[in-house]
Scaffold this motif. Structure first.
Motif, PDB file in Angstrom:
ATOM      1  N   HIS A  33     -11.332  16.530 -41.431  1.00 16.78           N
ATOM      2  CA  HIS A  33     -11.269  17.570 -40.393  1.00 16.78           C
ATOM      3  C   HIS A  33     -10.636  18.783 -41.082  1.00 16.78           C
ATOM      4  O   HIS A  33      -9.433  18.794 -41.329  1.00 16.78           O
ATOM      5  CB  HIS A  33     -10.403  17.025 -39.252  1.00 16.78           C
ATOM      6  CG  HIS A  33     -10.117  18.000 -38.155  1.00 16.78           C
ATOM      7  ND1 HIS A  33     -10.619  17.850 -36.888  1.00 16.78           N
ATOM      8  CD2 HIS A  33      -9.364  19.131 -38.113  1.00 16.78           C
ATOM      9  CE1 HIS A  33     -10.184  18.829 -36.113  1.00 16.78           C
ATOM     10  NE2 HIS A  33      -9.411  19.625 -36.838  1.00 16.78           N
ATOM     11  N   ASN A  46     -13.206  25.797 -37.786  1.00 16.76           N
ATOM     12  CA  ASN A  46     -13.387  24.483 -38.432  1.00 16.76           C
ATOM     13  C   ASN A  46     -14.601  24.551 -39.351  1.00 16.76           C
ATOM     14  O   ASN A  46     -15.324  25.544 -39.370  1.00 16.76           O
ATOM     15  CB  ASN A  46     -13.651  23.425 -37.353  1.00 16.76           C
ATOM     16  CG  ASN A  46     -12.433  23.125 -36.501  1.00 16.76           C
ATOM     17  OD1 ASN A  46     -11.922  23.973 -35.799  1.00 16.76           O
ATOM     18  ND2 ASN A  46     -11.963  21.904 -36.574  1.00 16.76           N
ATOM     19  N   ARG A  75     -13.397  20.862 -28.035  1.00 16.05           N
ATOM     20  CA  ARG A  75     -11.940  20.678 -28.073  1.00 16.05           C
ATOM     21  C   ARG A  75     -11.313  21.661 -29.073  1.00 16.05           C
ATOM     22  O   ARG A  75     -10.735  22.657 -28.669  1.00 16.05           O
ATOM     23  CB  ARG A  75     -11.626  19.224 -28.420  1.00 16.05           C
ATOM     24  CG  ARG A  75     -10.211  18.814 -28.072  1.00 16.05           C
ATOM     25  CD  ARG A  75      -9.189  19.222 -29.119  1.00 16.05           C
ATOM     26  NE  ARG A  75      -9.405  18.582 -30.402  1.00 16.05           N
ATOM     27  CZ  ARG A  75      -8.769  18.955 -31.509  1.00 16.05           C
ATOM     28  NH1 ARG A  75      -7.901  19.944 -31.490  1.00 16.05           N
ATOM     29  NH2 ARG A  75      -9.032  18.363 -32.663  1.00 16.05           N
ATOM     30  N   ASP A  76     -11.502  21.454 -30.361  1.00 11.00           N
ATOM     31  CA  ASP A  76     -10.893  22.383 -31.325  1.00 11.00           C
ATOM     32  C   ASP A  76     -11.572  23.756 -31.204  1.00 11.00           C
ATOM     33  O   ASP A  76     -10.925  24.801 -31.270  1.00 11.00           O
ATOM     34  CB  ASP A  76     -11.047  21.846 -32.759  1.00 11.00           C
ATOM     35  CG  ASP A  76      -9.858  22.205 -33.645  1.00 11.00           C
ATOM     36  OD1 ASP A  76      -9.322  23.309 -33.475  1.00 11.00           O
ATOM     37  OD2 ASP A  76      -9.462  21.400 -34.501  1.00 11.00           O
ATOM     38  N   HIS A 134      -9.906  22.912 -41.676  1.00 12.02           N
ATOM     39  CA  HIS A 134      -9.849  24.266 -41.112  1.00 12.02           C
ATOM     40  C   HIS A 134     -10.174  25.282 -42.201  1.00 12.02           C
ATOM     41  O   HIS A 134     -10.060  25.003 -43.394  1.00 12.02           O
ATOM     42  CB  HIS A 134      -8.496  24.506 -40.435  1.00 12.02           C
ATOM     43  CG  HIS A 134      -8.478  23.892 -39.061  1.00 12.02           C
ATOM     44  ND1 HIS A 134      -8.882  24.600 -37.945  1.00 12.02           N
ATOM     45  CD2 HIS A 134      -8.175  22.646 -38.640  1.00 12.02           C
ATOM     46  CE1 HIS A 134      -8.807  23.794 -36.883  1.00 12.02           C
ATOM     47  NE2 HIS A 134      -8.373  22.608 -37.279  1.00 12.02           N
TER      48      HIS A 134
END
Ligand code: KIV
Ligand code: ZN
Length: 511
Positions: free
Chosen positions: A202, A238, A13-14, A204
């Motif tokens: 989560h 990520n 997804r990401d 980045h």
């Protein structure tokens, strides 16, 4: 007893939100199977409402993966949540992950909603999600730049509404470890019923701090880390799964928790994701880089030979290096071949499919007598192309390259039902091959990336080529493998054209 740290993988997804990393449903399925094999706890399989293609991918993964929870992302609106709920229905264990932005800048400029409206929407989102599952994750997008009092308020409300995992994303990679850890600690201390939920992070990597921030948060009490293979993801990516997992495992004394990850699967999964997305792994990347375990200086080599732990804090084989052991050869039979494919997570759809793959394996074994897992993975990739999507196929090829002469390619292609000859010259044989294909396809595409990787070691290794093409904003990656890298290049180019030609929908939701 050590606590369990939940590993939530969001490569599909990401990770897919990295420009150019879009994947087909079959590619996502292959990665999902490998993630399950690696014992990832939660696989974020996609963003079901983004497109029909994404919905189908999440659903297909939910149908086959049984050992990991399958999660779909959803904005905090009814349609997104219902699409996610439908997509995860076949899963043995399914999660809806809903999010809404909570920072002043996002609420005011992007959502144009007041903090009270955002809170109300978040609570509604949880109640819609509860119609489908009890496993609900709530993310406060841009939590890293949100006000702590407001975060406490919204988290209290969503926990009361039924959220079971609370995620605190540093969406723009702005936080630094001490500060981020303080945020997590404060939230756990202040939010009522914080002990009833799992706290998740989560991060980045815009400042190169995604892994450091995630690990600092683990020390502060977070028990789920969201991460991706090779650190793939929006912009700078990520937190990388392999780094988080190995840091926690190697320094259990510091983190007081561990994961259930089978670390020997790390390198194979890294290679698979790199091959499918066409994002190479830098040689000095921790854990999965080609040089991560090689010692160049004489002093280091001497030290390692005398006593390995002088310079090594992890064992290469524990993360899957050297796992490319000889698996099959020319004389291996169909049963051995079938069992190995199953072990590698390949879906064998029919006897015909197996026979075809086996015939290709024999051809390869004739050219290259040592066949490794990586060779089989590449073969499965080629086989994964469903015939309806294979509009173009390479039947035969001849290339000419000689000092002082203009390189030329002469190809025979299957195009739909017809066999067509194509010829062209180019600045090199690869260029000539692509030009020859274009005399037939006239695709009007732009070549964004061309990369070649040796699948295994040795000069008889197969070259794995990735070609990235774009047309009208649609970006696709094509792969091809062969012991002849010009042939591999032509196959990769045709594979990309097939994806553009077929019903393949670009699955790259930018949210
Ligand atoms: O970075 C982010 O905030 C996200 C959320 C949707 C979790 O990806
Ligand atoms: Zn993100």
């Amino acid at each position: 007893m050590t606590d369990q740290l939940i590993i939530f993988d969001t490569t599909l997804r990401d990770g897919e939100q990295s420009p150019g990393a879009s994947m087909t449903r079959d590619e996502k399925l292959r990665i999902a199977r490998q993630l399950e094999r690696m014992k990832v706890n939660v696989i974020e399989a996609g963003f079901a409402a983004a497109s029909n293609g994404d919905f189908e991918s999440v659903r297909a993964i939910a149908e086959v993966v049984k050992d990991s929870t399958i999660c779909s992302l959803a904005r905090a609106n009814e349609n997104d949540i219902r699409r996610s709920g439908e997509a995860i229905k076949p899963a043995a264990s399914g999660r809806i992950h809903t999010f809404i932005a909570t920072s002043p800048i996002h609420m005011e400029k992007k959502l144009r909603m007041s903090p009270d409206q955002v809170l109300e929407q978040a609570v509604k989102a949880i109640s819609w999600a509860r119609e489908y599952t009890d496993d609900i994750e709530f993310s406060a997008e841009d939590a890293g730049r949100s006000e702590i009092d407001y975060l406490c308020r919204i988290f209290e409300a969503v926990i009361k509404a039924g959220a079971t995992t609370i995620n605190v994303p540093d969406t723009v990679g702005y936080n630094v470890p001490e500060q981020y850890a303080d945020t997590i600690r404060t939230l756990i201390e202040r939010v009522p019923n914080s002990d009833k939920v799992v706290w998740s992070v989560h991060c980045h990597n815009d400042l190169g701090l995604a892994v450091a921030n995630s690990l600092a948060a683990v020390r502060a009490g977070a028990r789920q880390v969201e991460c991706t293979i090779n650190g793939l993801g929006e912009r700078a990516g990520n937190a990388s799964l392999e780094e988080v997992v190995m840091a926690v495992r190697t320094r259990r004394d510091v983190y007081a928790c561990d994961t259930r990850i089978d670390t020997t699967q790390i390198v194979p999964v890294s290679k698979l994701v790199s091959g499918i997305t066409g994002f190479p792994v830098q040689p000095n990347k921790a854990i999965v880089g080609a040089n991560a375990f090689s010692h160049e200086s004489g002093i280091h080599q001497d030290g390692v030979l005398k006593h390995r732990e002088t310079y090594e804090i992890m064992r290469a084989e524990d993360v899957g290096w050297g796992a490319n052991k000889l698996v099959l050869g020319k004389h291996s039979g169909r049963n051995a071949f079938r069992s190995r494919l199953i072990e590698l997570g390949a879906a064998i759809e029919s006897e015909e499919h197996l026979n075809h793959a086996f015939a290709r394996f024999k051809e390869l074994a004739d050219k290259k007598h040592e066949i490794f897992d990586e060779d089989l993975q590449a073969l499965i990739s080629d086989e994964a192309v469903t015939p309806e999507l294979e509009h173009y196929r390479l039947v035969a090829s001849r290339f000419h390259s000689e000092t002082g002469e203009t390189p030329a390619a002469s190809l025979t292609l299957n195009v739909g039902e017809k066999e067509i000859k194509a010829e062209a010259e180019g600045s090199g044989p690869v260029d000539a091959a692509f030009k020859a294909i274009e005399t037939v396809a006239k695709s009007g595409t732009e070549l964004l990336l061309y990369s070649v990787n040796a699948i295994t070691t040795g000069t008889d290794a197969q070259g794995e080529v990735t070609v990235r093409l774009s047309r009208d904003g649609k970006v696709v990656n094509g792969q091809g493998a062969d012991t002849d890298i010009i042939v591999a290049s032509a196959k990769a180019y045709l594979n990309a054209l097939n994806k553009l030609h077929g019903k393949f929908e670009k699955l790259n939701p930018q949210i």
